[in-house]
Design an enzyme around this catalytic site. Sequence first.
Site, PDB file in Angstrom:
ATOM      1  N   CYS A  21     -16.486   2.109  -0.577  1.00 26.36           N
ATOM      2  CA  CYS A  21     -15.350   1.235  -0.239  1.00 26.36           C
ATOM      3  C   CYS A  21     -14.971   1.329   1.231  1.00 26.36           C
ATOM      4  O   CYS A  21     -14.331   0.420   1.754  1.00 26.36           O
ATOM      5  CB  CYS A  21     -14.150   1.574  -1.120  1.00 26.36           C
ATOM      6  SG  CYS A  21     -13.625   3.284  -0.949  1.00 26.36           S
TER       7      CYS A  21
ATOM      8  N   ARG B 142       0.877  -1.182   0.000  1.00 22.91           N
ATOM      9  CA  ARG B 142       0.000   0.000   0.000  1.00 22.91           C
ATOM     10  C   ARG B 142       0.904   1.219   0.000  1.00 22.91           C
ATOM     11  O   ARG B 142       1.703   1.403   0.921  1.00 22.91           O
ATOM     12  CB  ARG B 142      -0.918   0.003   1.220  1.00 22.91           C
ATOM     13  CG  ARG B 142      -1.647   1.317   1.378  1.00 22.91           C
ATOM     14  CD  ARG B 142      -2.809   1.268   2.318  1.00 22.91           C
ATOM     15  NE  ARG B 142      -3.952   0.603   1.708  1.00 22.91           N
ATOM     16  CZ  ARG B 142      -5.209   0.749   2.120  1.00 22.91           C
ATOM     17  NH1 ARG B 142      -5.488   1.545   3.129  1.00 22.91           N
ATOM     18  NH2 ARG B 142      -6.196   0.099   1.529  1.00 22.91           N
TER      19      ARG B 142
ATOM     20  N   GLN C 116      -9.999  -3.826  -4.158  1.00 29.34           N
ATOM     21  CA  GLN C 116     -11.280  -3.227  -3.808  1.00 29.34           C
ATOM     22  C   GLN C 116     -12.296  -3.423  -4.932  1.00 29.34           C
ATOM     23  O   GLN C 116     -13.406  -3.917  -4.709  1.00 29.34           O
ATOM     24  CB  GLN C 116     -11.085  -1.722  -3.540  1.00 29.34           C
ATOM     25  CG  GLN C 116     -12.354  -0.997  -3.182  1.00 29.34           C
ATOM     26  CD  GLN C 116     -12.852  -1.387  -1.812  1.00 29.34           C
ATOM     27  OE1 GLN C 116     -12.127  -1.322  -0.839  1.00 29.34           O
ATOM     28  NE2 GLN C 116     -14.110  -1.807  -1.709  1.00 29.34           N
TER      29      GLN C 116
ATOM     30  N   ARG D 208     -14.108  -8.348   0.648  1.00 29.14           N
ATOM     31  CA  ARG D 208     -12.677  -8.127   0.403  1.00 29.14           C
ATOM     32  C   ARG D 208     -11.902  -9.394   0.770  1.00 29.14           C
ATOM     33  O   ARG D 208     -11.013  -9.835   0.057  1.00 29.14           O
ATOM     34  CB  ARG D 208     -12.160  -6.959   1.277  1.00 29.14           C
ATOM     35  CG  ARG D 208     -12.688  -5.597   0.898  1.00 29.14           C
ATOM     36  CD  ARG D 208     -12.089  -5.093  -0.397  1.00 29.14           C
ATOM     37  NE  ARG D 208     -10.639  -5.067  -0.399  1.00 29.14           N
ATOM     38  CZ  ARG D 208      -9.886  -4.100   0.132  1.00 29.14           C
ATOM     39  NH1 ARG D 208     -10.455  -3.051   0.692  1.00 29.14           N
ATOM     40  NH2 ARG D 208      -8.558  -4.150   0.073  1.00 29.14           N
TER      41      ARG D 208
ATOM     42  N   ASP E 160     -17.088   7.382  -2.790  1.00 33.38           N
ATOM     43  CA  ASP E 160     -15.876   7.262  -1.970  1.00 33.38           C
ATOM     44  C   ASP E 160     -15.606   8.653  -1.393  1.00 33.38           C
ATOM     45  O   ASP E 160     -16.227   9.640  -1.812  1.00 33.38           O
ATOM     46  CB  ASP E 160     -14.710   6.766  -2.861  1.00 33.38           C
ATOM     47  CG  ASP E 160     -13.418   6.512  -2.085  1.00 33.38           C
ATOM     48  OD1 ASP E 160     -13.464   6.474  -0.827  1.00 33.38           O
ATOM     49  OD2 ASP E 160     -12.361   6.366  -2.715  1.00 33.38           O
TER      50      ASP E 160
ATOM     51  N   HIS F  10      -6.862   0.743  -6.960  1.00 34.39           N
ATOM     52  CA  HIS F  10      -7.157  -0.117  -5.801  1.00 34.39           C
ATOM     53  C   HIS F  10      -7.839  -1.385  -6.345  1.00 34.39           C
ATOM     54  O   HIS F  10      -9.035  -1.598  -6.157  1.00 34.39           O
ATOM     55  CB  HIS F  10      -8.067   0.641  -4.840  1.00 34.39           C
ATOM     56  CG  HIS F  10      -8.128   0.067  -3.452  1.00 34.39           C
ATOM     57  ND1 HIS F  10      -7.391  -1.031  -3.053  1.00 34.39           N
ATOM     58  CD2 HIS F  10      -8.853   0.457  -2.359  1.00 34.39           C
ATOM     59  CE1 HIS F  10      -7.665  -1.280  -1.789  1.00 34.39           C
ATOM     60  NE2 HIS F  10      -8.536  -0.413  -1.343  1.00 34.39           N
TER      61      HIS F  10
HETATM   62  N1   CP Z   1     -11.423   0.103   1.569  1.00 32.26           N
HETATM   63  C1   CP Z   1     -10.198  -0.017   2.105  1.00 32.26           C
HETATM   64  O1   CP Z   1      -9.213  -0.308   1.409  1.00 32.26           O
HETATM   65  O2   CP Z   1     -10.142   0.231   3.430  1.00 32.26           O
HETATM   66  P1   CP Z   1      -8.833   0.411   4.306  1.00 32.26           P
HETATM   67  O3   CP Z   1      -8.182   1.694   3.841  1.00 32.26           O
HETATM   68  O4   CP Z   1      -9.312   0.478   5.713  1.00 32.26           O
HETATM   69  O5   CP Z   1      -7.914  -0.752   4.049  1.00 32.26           O
HETATM   70  N1  NVA Z   2      -9.809   6.805  -2.216  1.00 32.73           N
HETATM   71  C1  NVA Z   2      -9.557   6.374  -0.858  1.00 32.73           C
HETATM   72  C2  NVA Z   2      -9.797   4.913  -0.740  1.00 32.73           C
HETATM   73  C3  NVA Z   2      -9.573   4.356   0.646  1.00 32.73           C
HETATM   74  C4  NVA Z   2      -9.791   2.885   0.696  1.00 32.73           C
HETATM   75  C5  NVA Z   2      -8.138   6.720  -0.467  1.00 32.73           C
HETATM   76  O1  NVA Z   2      -7.236   6.499  -1.274  1.00 32.73           O
HETATM   77  O2  NVA Z   2      -7.928   7.217   0.640  1.00 32.73           O
END
Ligand code: CP
Ligand code: NVA
Length: 317
Positions: free
Chosen positions: A274, A101, A131, A302, A234, A128
């Site tokens: 999400c 990440r 997701q 997920r 989102d 992502h």
């Molecule tokens: N939706 C998602 O990826 O959540 P987190 O950021 O909590 O992992």
């Molecule tokens: N668009 C959001 C998604 C979080 C799962 C972010 O990147 O923070």
Amino acid sequence: MKKDLISIKDLTSQEIEELFNLAVKLKRDRTKFNKVLSGKTLALIFQKPSNRTRVSFEVGMYQLGGNSVYLSPSEINLGVRETIKDAAKTISRYVDGIVLRTFEHKNCLDMAHAAGVPVINGLSDFSHPCQALADLFTIGEKFSRLSHAGQKVARRLKGLTLAYVGDGNNVCNSLLYAAAKTGMNIVVATPAGYAPDSEVVKQSKEIAKETLSQITITQDPSSAVNGAQVVYTDVWASMGQEEEINKRKIIFKDFQINAKLLTAAAPGVLVMHCLPAHRGEEITDEVMDSKNSIVFEQAENRMHVQKAILIKLLSKN
Ligand code: CP
Ligand code: NVA
């Protein structure tokens, strides 16, 4: 040769269907394949916070008989303490797979290139994929149950329309690829200047020629949700953009998912997010807590879909 999961664009429609079929079995019985990754370890290298991604991968790995090691931003300190290449080459000597990440998407590509083990994109500023795969699985599963029991989950997506309303961000980019690959229609409504990545839109439209998915980009949230079976949103400011939130609250104010906006959607519209959600900003409490909201099923899925991904990528090494 090892296989990574960096973008949905790299998966075939057939591979997505296979992942979903496996996820159906894994969801039905959490003890299924509980030794398939025995002796394997997954490294989770996270440069941003996480609830769903971290927990679902860790628990998923455990349920498949494997282990995981979580490395927080301060531990690996990618690109600062050592280069991504050196970190990737080192960690590949210990583990069987990596979830990354990160901020810059290029970090995922560089990590995948240097690592000797599969690398999974656990969110970058650009995309992502885990997701969006879980999201489409959730939609397919819902509609299979509602009207076409027994039909393959991936095939149930064809002809449905998802309206994404909000920021054309990482999640939106991955939903575009996922819709194009599976033949689902997608309408994206964002304020001017916040549209999804133009290359992603172009590539998705190209892929859609094969699958007959219809892809529409607009700045009008009402027309986007008109007749849609699924409405998705989102946060308005993603991780790393927090200081822009006050400006964005003004720009995005007409892009909130609320009861009024949903009146134009199809009867029984499913509402997705999400998560994490900023209640009162991109979605109201009323909608988030309504019977139409499937946000927590989406979060649960997920894990089932990622277990399928882990089996596909890690069990062969
Ligand atoms: N939706 C998602 O990826 O959540 P987190 O950021 O909590 O992992
Ligand atoms: N668009 C959001 C998604 C979080 C799962 C972010 O990147 O923070």
